[in-house]
Scaffold this active site. Structure first.
Site, short mmCIF file in Angstrom:
data_model
loop_
_atom_site.label_atom_id
_atom_site.label_comp_id
_atom_site.label_asym_id
_atom_site.label_seq_id
_atom_site.Cartn_x
_atom_site.Cartn_y
_atom_site.Cartn_z
N TYR A 1 -11.43 -8.96 -10.63
CA TYR A 1 -11.53 -9.78 -11.84
C TYR A 1 -11.93 -8.94 -13.05
CZ TYR A 1 -12.71 -13.75 -14.81
OH TYR A 1 -12.75 -14.67 -15.83
N PHE B 1 -3.68 -23.41 -8.55
CA PHE B 1 -4.61 -22.80 -7.59
C PHE B 1 -6.02 -23.35 -7.85
CE2 PHE B 1 -7.51 -19.14 -6.48
CZ PHE B 1 -7.54 -19.45 -5.12
N ASP C 1 3.88 -19.84 -11.52
CA ASP C 1 2.88 -18.79 -11.35
C ASP C 1 3.20 -17.66 -12.32
OD1 ASP C 1 1.34 -16.61 -10.40
OD2 ASP C 1 1.23 -17.58 -8.43
N ASP D 1 0.98 -23.84 -15.05
CA ASP D 1 -0.14 -23.75 -14.12
C ASP D 1 0.40 -23.71 -12.70
OD1 ASP D 1 -3.36 -24.68 -14.82
OD2 ASP D 1 -2.76 -24.39 -12.74
#
Ligand code: UDP
EC number: 4.1.1.35
Length: 343
Positions: free
Chosen positions: A170, A61, A83, A58
Site C-alpha cells: 500500500y 472489492f 477493475d 468500481d
C-alpha cells in the site's frame, strides 16, 4: 465537450426549468474510480449534487452498491463494474482516482493485487487522462510518510517507509502512484493533482474493515469491548468525510498540483479515541488490549498549512461532532446484518 451548459432542475415553484450549472461553468463529465466506496460515494454525491455527470468505476472489492443505490435512475449517473488494473476508454473531463483498498486488513488480504491496483491501475487512468485530455487527481495517503520521524508531517517530508514490510504493497504502491502521476505531468503534460489523505471516518465506512474508528463504533454498538492494539498510546488524526470531499474538490478545481495533506490536525491516542466513542455511544463500553500489527506508525498528524494557504481549505468538523454523525448509519446496518439481511 460541447454538451449543453444547462441542467434540468425543478425550481421551488414546481416548474421544470433550465439553469446554468453555477455561474459561467458548464456541466462536466467526471469519472470516479472507487466511486462505490466509502469516500468515493460521498464525493459522487457532491458532484451529482452540483449538476455534473458522474461515471463510477468500481470492482466492488470493498465498494458496495448500497453506497450509490440512491443514484440509480438519475440520468447523470452511471455505474460500471470494472477493475482499474484493466484499461478503459471513456470521454471525460476529470478523473478522480480513488480505487484501492485502503484499510490495512483489506490491502494486506492480497498484497500483490493491492500493488497492481496502485501501479497498473494508476498507469491506466493516467493513460486515459493523457489520451482524452482530462485532469487527473490521485488520492494518495498519509502512509507515504511511513512511521514518520517528523511531527506533524509536512508535504516536504520524504517519509520513513519500510520497502519490504507488510504495509509496503500500500504505502510503496501509493508512492509509486505519486511518481507516475508526476512523470505523466512532466513528460506528457497531463494536468494532475495529488492529495495525501489522512485517516477519515463517517457514514458508509465498511462495518468490518478493521479500522480503528469503524471497529470501536461497531464494537460499542454491539456491546463488545473496544479492541485497543498495543498500548493505545499511538496517535492518529481523524477527519470527517465531508471535510475530505470538500478538500478533494477544491484541489481538483484549483491551480495547484500538490501534493497536499488533507486531514484534520486534531490528534488523538487510541485510548483517547476510545473515550470519545464511550461518551458518544455507551458510557459503560469497555476496552480490551490486543497485540499491535507490524510496522504500525507511532504517530500521525497532518500539517495542513499548505492546503489552507493555497486551496483555502480546512476541516470544519471536530471528532466529537463528526462521530455522532456516523452512529445512526452504523446502528441501522448492524441491525440489518444481525437480522441476516447483510449490510
Ligand atoms: N487500532 C486499534 N484497534 C483496532 C484497530 C486499529 O487500536 O481495532 C489501531 C492501529 O493499531 C493503529 C490505529 O488504530 O495504530 C489506526 O489504525 P487503522 O487501521 O484505523 O488505520 P491506519 O492509520 O493504521 O491506516
Amino acid at each position: 465537450h460541447t454538451q449543453d451548459f444547462f441542467v434540468s432542475t425543478k425550481p421551488a415553484h414546481g416548474k421544470v426549468g433550465r439553469v446554468p450549472v453555477g455561474i459561467g461553468r458548464r456541466r462536466m463529465r467526471i469519472v470516479v474510480t472507487g466511486g462505490a466506496g466509502f469516500v468515493g460515494s460521498h464525493l459522487v454525491d457532491k458532484l451529482i449534487g452540483r449538476g455534473d455527470e458522474v461515471i463510477v468505476i468500481d470492482n466492488f472489492f470493498t465498494g458496495r452498491k448500497e453506497n450509490v443505490v440512491h443514484l440509480f435512475g438519475n440520468p447523470r449517473f452511471e455505474l460500471i463494474r470494472h477493475d482499474v488494473v484493466e484499461p478503459v476508454l471513456l470521454e471525460v473531463d476529470q478523473i478522480y482516482h480513488l480505487a484501492c483498498p485502503a484499510s490495512p486488513v483489506h490491502y494486506k488480504y492480497n498484497p500483490v493485487k493491492t500493488i497492481k491496483t496502485n501501479v497498473m491501475g494508476t498507469l491506466n487512468m493516467l493513460g486515459l487522462a493523457k489520451r482524452v485530455g482530462a485532469r487527473f487527481l490521485l488520492t494518495s495517503t498519509s502512509e507515504v510518510y511511513g512511521d514518520p520521524l517528523q511531527h506533524p508531517q509536512k508535504e516536504t517530508y520524504w517519509g520513513n517507509v519500510n520497502p519490504i514490510g507488510e504495509r509496503s504493497c500500500y504505502d510503496e504502491g501509493k508512492r509509486t502512484a505519486e511518481t507516475l502521476t508526476m512523470d505523466y505531468h512532466r513528460g506528457a503534460s497531463v494536468e494532475v493533482r495529488i492529495a495525501r489523505i489522512f485517516n477519515t471516518y463517517g457514514p458508509r465506512m465498511c462495518l468490518d474493515d478493521g479500522r480503528v474508528v469503524s471497529n470501536f463504533v461497531a464494537q460499542a454498538i454491539r456491546k463488545q469491548p473496544m479492541t485497543v492494539y498495543g498500548d493505545g498510546k499511538q496517535t492518529r488524526s481523524f477527519q470527517y468525510v465531508s471535510d475530505l470531499v470538500d478538500g478533494l474538490v477544491a484541489l481538483m478545481e484549483g491551480e495547484h498540483i500538490g501534493p497536499f495533506n488533507l486531514g484534520n490536525p486534531g490528534e488523538f491516542t487510541m485510548l483517547e479515541l476510545a473515550e470519545v466513542v464511550k461518551d458518544t455511544i455507551d458510557p459503560s463500553a469497555s476496552i480490551e488490549y490486543k497485540p499491535n500489527t507490524a510496522d504500525d506508525p507511532h504517530m500521525r498528524k497532518p500539517d495542513i498549512s499548505k492546503a489552507k494557504e493555497l486551496l483555502n481549505w480546512e476541516p470544519k468538523i471536530p471528532l466529537r461532532e463528526g462521530l455522532p454523525l456516523m452512529v445512526n448509519d452504523f446502528r441501522n446496518r448492524i441491525l440489518n446484518q444481525d437480522e441476516g439481511k447483510g449490510a
